[in-house]
Every structure is written in structure tokens, then in C-alpha cells.
Design an enzyme around this catalytic site. Structure first.
Site, PDB file in Angstrom:
ATOM      1  N   LEU A 158       0.837  -1.316   0.032  1.00 28.02           N
ATOM      2  CA  LEU A 158       0.054  -0.022  -0.030  1.00 28.02           C
ATOM      3  C   LEU A 158       0.987   1.212   0.148  1.00 28.02           C
ATOM      4  CD1 LEU A 158      -2.664  -1.059   2.708  1.00 28.02           C
ATOM      5  CD2 LEU A 158      -2.978  -0.839   0.175  1.00 28.02           C
ATOM      6  N   GLY A 159       1.946   1.147   0.617  1.00 20.94           N
ATOM      7  CA  GLY A 159       2.802   2.386   0.708  1.00 20.94           C
ATOM      8  C   GLY A 159       4.088   1.889   1.343  1.00 20.94           C
ATOM      9  N   GLN A 160       5.037   3.311   1.415  1.00 24.54           N
ATOM     10  CA  GLN A 160       6.259   2.917   1.911  1.00 24.54           C
ATOM     11  C   GLN A 160       6.676   4.205   2.695  1.00 24.54           C
ATOM     12  OE1 GLN A 160       9.360   1.016  -0.438  1.00 24.54           O
ATOM     13  NE2 GLN A 160      11.028   1.594   1.015  1.00 24.54           N
ATOM     14  N   GLY A 161       7.237   4.241   3.716  1.00 26.92           N
ATOM     15  CA  GLY A 161       7.595   5.344   4.602  1.00 26.92           C
ATOM     16  C   GLY A 161       9.193   5.190   5.164  1.00 26.92           C
TER      17      GLY A 161
ATOM     18  N   VAL B  64       4.080  -0.901   4.124  1.00 27.50           N
ATOM     19  CA  VAL B  64       2.851  -1.159   4.611  1.00 27.50           C
ATOM     20  C   VAL B  64       2.146  -2.246   3.499  1.00 27.50           C
ATOM     21  CG1 VAL B  64       0.461  -0.437   5.355  1.00 27.50           C
ATOM     22  CG2 VAL B  64       2.588   0.856   5.911  1.00 27.50           C
TER      23      VAL B  64
ATOM     24  N   PHE C 209      10.025   4.530   8.135  1.00 29.33           N
ATOM     25  CA  PHE C 209      10.354   3.216   9.116  1.00 29.33           C
ATOM     26  C   PHE C 209       9.782   2.036   8.491  1.00 29.33           C
ATOM     27  CE2 PHE C 209      10.098   6.996  11.395  1.00 29.33           C
ATOM     28  CZ  PHE C 209      11.272   7.053  12.441  1.00 29.33           C
TER      29      PHE C 209
ATOM     30  N   ASP D 284       4.991  14.328  12.063  1.00 29.32           N
ATOM     31  CA  ASP D 284       4.773  13.906  10.743  1.00 29.32           C
ATOM     32  C   ASP D 284       3.519  14.273   9.930  1.00 29.32           C
ATOM     33  OD1 ASP D 284       6.154  13.466   8.280  1.00 29.32           O
ATOM     34  OD2 ASP D 284       6.245  11.281   8.476  1.00 29.32           O
TER      35      ASP D 284
ATOM     36  N   LYS E 215       2.029  -3.212   8.753  1.00 25.89           N
ATOM     37  CA  LYS E 215       3.155  -2.241   8.498  1.00 25.89           C
ATOM     38  C   LYS E 215       4.462  -3.243   9.035  1.00 25.89           C
ATOM     39  CE  LYS E 215       5.354   2.177   9.932  1.00 25.89           C
ATOM     40  NZ  LYS E 215       5.237   3.260  10.744  1.00 25.89           N
TER      41      LYS E 215
END
Length: 727
Positions: A379-382, A387, A384, A504, A406
């Protein structure tokens, strides 16, 4: 000075000890970029101390440090012989990686790249300078901002060579040198004796421009401090140079801009700094302050040694012995406490002792639900972790529930456990309809997982900057999303039993449920602060965490996250949502959305800021647009205490309070804020001498100077009427 000591991944004992020492320091930060997911290294020198020569800077030739400034050529009035035919350089001790060869990126990739596969770092810098004519004599020769291959300065680099090269080496491609020169002597190849130029391995500039048409004189008869901004876009391979009297905002026009492919000229690891020279004519070349932010291309974004490798702001004005003692203590605390971090049983004890007892999932269950963490389910990446979407059996027979899993990307040795515990300990007890709900957790063999409610409509960011097949987010939904985020932020700041700063807040962390209601998520950077405190000082990450465009300007000076800095980020989200543009964007000569909106407000054209797609469809309420835009500007005020509180924000959005009053010109960022010159400020029981300076950062340049202040020739803050060009 007053800059905070910035620590990265230090045990609490060592951090506490260093805080007791309260060493003033440069700030070295790593922050994310909203569009490229890059990280950046930021170096900030509000002033200079002689100890810098032994810690952070390399002094070469006739340069030195005195009176709180870099003296690129000798600073003396005693004898002319000490002033003529001199040259000097001052460079950061740490080399920075300025390009990398990478596989070529497709046009749909979010990673910056080009056909040749060379990724070139972007950077921004701003510095204040005073070039002083002695006895009003004709000045000479000039100074330059430089990117050099090393600290060696060739002999004979005085006079017209500006400390850059000499008669033998001039034009040699092996110089690996790029400079922006500010020249006060006309050579045969120069346009005049008051110009700016782009130099590549040669003092015969590739591009030049006279400063006289801009009413700028590098070395005027009346001593004047200037601020210079230099912005470089590694993707576009372009450089922009701006210049104004110190205290005035960053201009909307450049004094020089040119194409420049740094990756073709400088070494992969190069040094930033300054150089200058005098000839038969002479001047004093003084750099008063300096800030530099560079995209971090070092391996693993961890730097190749020096300051970046340590991720520690080395003390300014502290004897070398003190630095050695501090380093020894850091090693002692790290070695003494390292087994605690790596002990899985202690981690499990921490997890199972968390209040609220979030559900523990079996690893095999989550692995199966994510199809072994399949990229197709990402779904996404940050910063840390990544996901993934997953489907789990519900409590009732045949029931299925969708969740987001996550997976932390940082292993135990790099502090992944700490990040995991931080996020879990904060969010597991938070209960609010506009926060993403934590479902549970899992830890096995060093793999750390958190399970959240699945948000079927993704992020606000996705809808604002959507692809062609994503429906346009309506005005009503946008207004309700902003209201939901405000309610969640008010809960974190005031209604939860601990005060929590999110740190954030941005559009990509505002999730949307099935009904497009806002759910604030990603608490990887969030921290709880003591009830009797107002801020959280970062002790574990290098510098100021967050994403450019959303970080409040004071955070770069204090290293502290506060409720006021969260409000600043909220204001950026408000403007972004109404305007359909990112907080950091090039529009009408402005680099930041807030500056452009401020201009429209001053011109009584606020409605022109509405997302053009909404405007075209006529899908907005003018009164509410103005309400939210004024709120966004109020949250963007440079002085933290002047921003509205979350309680006031909620009232304004609910229409139970009038929109805030906003000055027609964006005030200059003054740090320390509202502190009289020379006043001693007590903070956490420690006394620090603070001096007020006007800071117009390359990141937070004001569009104009409402009730402006400027630095006088003696360096003190003075009030003044707006220049005629600003009225």
C-alpha cells in the site's frame, strides 16, 4: 549561537548527560522530501567560533575565524601588507556525496533519475555576508561559494583567481571545481566590477550577470550585510542565485540562473565552502552565518564518515578535549547498554507490559494474509517500513476483515525495536474516530509488524495528486477531511491523558476510510511529552525529522517538536487541500505554496488559489475557501506563539469563530522569536545566551516583509518601514 545539540540513536543515559552539558552546536538533520522520498543533510551555522577549525571546518591559506564570522581573507586594519595579494578557503570537513550512478528510471518512477542513470544531488544554501571597503578604497577582488574536490588551495590563487585556481591550473578539468563568484574587480573577461558568475574549473565564468541593475553593490560605501540564496535542482540540472539586503525576503527574481550538470564536473564526494582573494586592491570578506541542506546520496543514507557518520552535531565553542570526553562517554554508554536493545526477551516483556494490551498476532498468520509480503499488496512505504494490505479471518465464522500490516524495515541493530516500541506505545491507547485504529502487533525472529485498520480510499495525498482514473475529491469532502484532521490533532494535543506531538503531519499520512472520513495515521515519529513541558527534544534521530514543506522553521534551530510545529504542518495540509498543490512547489516565482497564497491574499484574490479543477467545476463555497486559506496562513506564521491553537482551529473550522486575522505581508522569520537582544532565556533549568537574528531561509523565504526587521551594520536587529518595493 543557541543551536541545539542534535543526537542520533544514542542511549538515553548518554543523551541525558549531553543535555546536561547543553553544548551549543551546529545542527545536522535528515528529513524526507515529499515527492522523491529523499533524505537531506542540513548544516546550520548561526555564527562561527574559533573552535570550528578543530571540529567542523577546514581553514586554508589566509582565511580565519574572528568576531563570530568566517574571515576568508585577513581581517585587520593594522597594515596594508597584511591585506594585499591574499587568498583563503573555508570548507566543511565532511565531504558529501553529490552524485550516484544508478539504473535508468522509467518515466513513471518516483525515483529521480535520467537516461544516463546518474542521480545528482539537489541542494539549497543561504548565507549572510559583509564585504567591507577599508577607508572607502576601491574593493578587490571578490569571494565565492564553492564545491571543491578537496581542501588544498593552489599557490598563486590570489588576485583575480579568487582562491579558486591559478595561472597554471585555470581551466583544467581536473580541478573538479564549481563556484558562484561575487567579483568586485573587472577583468578583461568580466562584464563589470560588480557581478555574479558561475565558474566551472575556471575563473572565466560560464555565465555572468551584473548586479548593478538590481541596485545591489557587493561592496558598497556604507557597510551592508547581504543574504544570498543558492538553489540547485539535481533533477533539472539547474542552479538559481538570489541576493538581497539582509532582513529582506528572498526575492522572486534571480540575479543569475543557469543550467549546470554537477555530475559532469565535480568528484562524487566533494566539499562545500567558500573562497576569496585580494590583489593590489583589497576588501574584508566576512561570512556571518551559513545554512546548507543537501540531498543525502551516501550509502544507506547514513553518510560516509565525519559528521554524517556520527549523525552528531559537534559542539561549537567547546574545547577539543571536551569533544573527546563526550565521544568517550557515548562509546561507554553504547557498549554498556547495547545488550539491552538486542535481547528479544526484554522486547517481549516491553510489548506485553504495554497498557491496553493490543492483540498479538502469529507471524505465520500475517505472512499468509499478505501472501508472504507480496509487492502487489504493498500500500505504501515510509521512513520506518512498508505497509501491505491483508485479509484476516474475523471473530465470526466465515467473516473476513481487511487490515493494513506495517513491516518495519529497520532491523534490531539499527534501532528498529525502538521505533516499533515508540509507535506501539503511543498509538495503542489512543481512541479517536479520526485516528487510524491499531488492531495488534507481531514480533518473531527480529521481524516487527503492526496491524491497523485498512483504509480503502488510501491517502489524501493520493486523491489530491491523483491519476486519471481517480475521481476528483469534492469541496465538501475536502472541508470535512480538514475538519477531521483538526479534531484528531486537538485530541492529541489536549484531550488525551498525555500530550502527543505527531511530528509528521502531511497529506500522505491523512488516510481516508470507506466514507472518505479523515483518519490521521503513521505515528512512527510521534512522541508524548511531559504534561508540564511544551516540547519534545529529539534525542534519537539525526536532526529534525519530518518532510520538507511541513517542518516549521524554528525546528531547524531548536531541534524541538512542539504543538506549534504540528500546527504549522496542519496549515501546510490545509493550503495543500484547498489549492491542490504541494506545500513546496514552484508557482509564480515562489518556491512555497504559502508564499503564493499570501500574495493573492494581499492582492484580494484569495479565490484564485482554489484548486483549478474545483474552480472549473464551480464546486466550492467562497466563504469557506477564504476561511480555510486564512486559517492555513495563520498556521504558517513564522513565529510559533502567533499560530492558532488546535482549540481555536476547531472553532474556526466549525464556523463558530471568525477566520483569523492575518497580516497582508508574511512576517520575516526572526530567531529567537520575541527575545530582546542580549536577554538570557532559561530553558530546562539551563541558561543560554541568545542573540536575535533575522533568518530568511532558502526553505522558508518570506514572500514579503510585513513590519520588516533588518540587520544593521553593527549586526543588531532594527525595525524599519517596508522598502518602497514592498508597498
Amino acid at each position: 549561537m543557541g543551536a541545539p545539540l542534535t543526537l542520533s540513536r544514542l542511549p538515553s543515559g548518554a543523551a541525558a548527560l549531553l543535555l546536561l552539558l547543553h553544548l551549543p552546536a551546529i545542527t545536522l538533520s535528515q528529513v524526507g522530501n515529499a515527492t522523491t522520498n529523499s533524505t537531506y543533510l542540513t548544516f546550520s551555522f548561526p555564527s562561527f567560533d574559533t573552535s570550528e577549525e578543530f571540529t567542523n571546518l577546514t581553514i586554508v591559506g589566509d582565511a580565519g575565524i574572528s568576531q563570530g564570522a568566517l574571515q576568508l581573507t585577513p581581517d585587520t586594519l593594522n597594515s596594508v601588507k597584511y591585506l594585499v595579494n591574499k587568498s583563503g578557503r573555508v570548507l566543511l570537513r565532511q565531504p558529501l556525496t553529490l552524485w550516484q550512478d544508478r539504473p535508468a528510471q522509467s518515466t513513471n518512477s518516483t525515483t529521480t533519475g535520467d537516461a544516463a542513470g546518474r542521480h545528482v544531488a539537489s541542494f539549497n544554501t543561504n548565507f549572510s555576508v559583509n564585504v567591507y571597503r577599508i577607508d572607502n578604497a576601491h574593493p578587490g577582488e571578490g569571494f565565492a561559494f564553492i564545491i571543491a574536490s578537496g581542501s588544498d588551495m593552489p599557490a598563486g590563487s590570489d588576485a583575480g583567481f579568487l582562491g579558486l585556481t591559478n595561472a597554471t591550473l585555470n581551466g583544467n578539468p581536473n580541478n573538479h571545481l564549481v563556484a558562484v563568484e561575487f567579483d568586485t574587480v573587472k577583468q578583461s573577461y568580466d562584464p563589470d566590477d560588480n557581478h555574479v558568475g558561475l565558474d566551472i574549473n575556471n575563473v572565466v565564468s560560464n555565465a555572468t550577470a551584473s548586479l548593478t541593475p538590481f541596485d545591489i553593490e557587493i561592496a558598497p560605501l556604507k557597510a551592508t550585510n547581504y543574504t544570498i540564496w543558492i538553489d540547485y535542482d539535481g533533477s533539472d540540472r539547474h542552479i538559481w542565485v538570489y541576493m538581497a539586503v539582509q532582513g529582506q525576503p528572498k526575492p522572486s527574481f534571480t540575479v543569475l540562473n543557469s543550467s549546470l550538470d554537477l555530475g559532469s564536473y565535480v568528484l562524487q564526494n566533494s566539499y562545500f565552502g567558500f573562497s576569496a582573494s585580494t590583489g593590489s586592491d583589497y576588501q574584508l570578506n566576512c561570512i556571518l552565518s551559513w545554512s546548507l541542506t543537501v540531498e543525502d546520496l551516501s550509502e544507506g543514507n547514513s553518510g560516509g564518515g565525519g559528521m554524517a557518520g556520527w549523525k552528531l552535531g559537534v559542539a561549537i565553542g567547546v574545547p577539543v578535549a571536551a569533544v573527546v570526553v563526550v565521544a568517550g562517554l557515548l562509546v561507554f554508554f553504547y557498549v554498556r547498554r547495547r545488550p539491552v536493545r538486542d535481547d528479544p526477551s526484554l522486547l517481549m516483556d516491553k510489548l506485553k507490559s504495554l497498557p491496553g494490551q493490543p492483540k498479538e498476532f502469529m507471524f505465520d498468520e500475517l505472512k499468509k494474509a499478505t501472501n508472504n509480503f507480496d509487492e502487489k499488496l504493498k500500500l505504501g512505504q515510509g521512513g520506518f517500513g512498508m505497509v501491505y494490505k491483508a485479509v484476516l479471518p474475523g471473530d465470526n465464522p466465515g467473516e473476513k476483515i481487511e487490515v493494513a500490516v506495517k513491516k518495519f524495515s529497520r532491523d534490531n541493530s539499527k534501532g528498529g525495536q525502538d521505533d516499533f516500541i515508540h509507535e506501539l506505545s503511543i498509538i495503542n491507547r489512543l481512541r479517536h474516530k479520526h485516528l487510524v485504529r491499531l488492531v495488534g502487533w507481531c514480533h518473531k525472529n527480529g521481524v516487527l509488524l503492526l496491524v491497523y485498520d485498512y483504509m480503502p480510499n488510501g491517502s489524501l495525498d493520493h486523491h489530491l495528486f491523483r491519476d486519471a482514473d481517480t475521481p476528483l475529491l469534492s469541496w465538501e469532502r475536502r472541508y470535512n477531511i480538514i475538519a477531521g484532521v483538526a479534531s484528531a490533532l486537538h485530541y492529541l494535543h489536549n484531550e488525551y491523558d498525555q500530550k502527543v506531538v505527531h511530528r509528521d503531519l502531511k497529506a500522505s499520512n491523512v488516510m481516508l476510510d470507506a466514507s472518505f472520513h479523515a483518519r490521521l495515521g503513521d505515528f512512527g515519529l510521534a512522541r508524548a511529552i511531559d504534561v508540564d513541558k511544551t516540547s519534545y527534544t529529539e534525542r534519537e534521530l539525526a536532526g529534525v525529522p519530518g518532510t520538507m514543506g511541513y517542518i516549521a522553521p524554528e525546528c531547524f534551530h531548536t531541534g524541538r517538536a512542539t504543538r506549534e510545529s504540528d500546527v504549522f504542518a496542519f496549515g501546510a495540509v490545509v493550503l495543500e487541500t484547498v489549492c491542490g498543490r504541494r506545500p513546496r512547489c514552484d508557482i509564480a516565482g515562489f518556491q512555497f505554496l504559502a508564499d503564493w497564497v499570501w500574495k493573492l491574499y494581499r492582492e484580494r484574490r484569495l479565490l484564485d488559489a482554489v484548486d483549478p479543477r474545483l474552480a472549473y467545476a464551480g464546486d466550492y463555497v467562497a466563504e469557506d475557501v477564504e476561511r480555510l486559506l486564512l486559517l492555513g496562513l495563520a498556521c504558517s506564521l513564522p513565529t510559533p506563539s502567533e499560530r492558532p491553537t488546535t482549540a481555536e482551529i476547531v472553532q474556526i473550522i466549525s464556523r463558530s469563530a471568525e477566520p483569523p486575522e492575518v497580516p497582508p505581508f508574511k512576517p520575516s522569520f526572526v530567531w529567537p522569536a520575541a527575545v530582546p537582544m542580549g536577554e538570557v532565556v532559561e530553558e530546562d533549568g539551563d541558561s543560554s545566551r541568545l542573540t536575535s537574528t533575522v533568518v530568511t531561509s532558502s526553505y522558508y523565504a518570506s514572500s514579503s516583509g510585513w513590519t520588516p526587521r533588518y540587520i544593521g551594520t553593527e549586526g543588531h536587529v532594527e525595525a524599519g518601514d517596508a522598502p518602497s518595493s514592498m508597498v
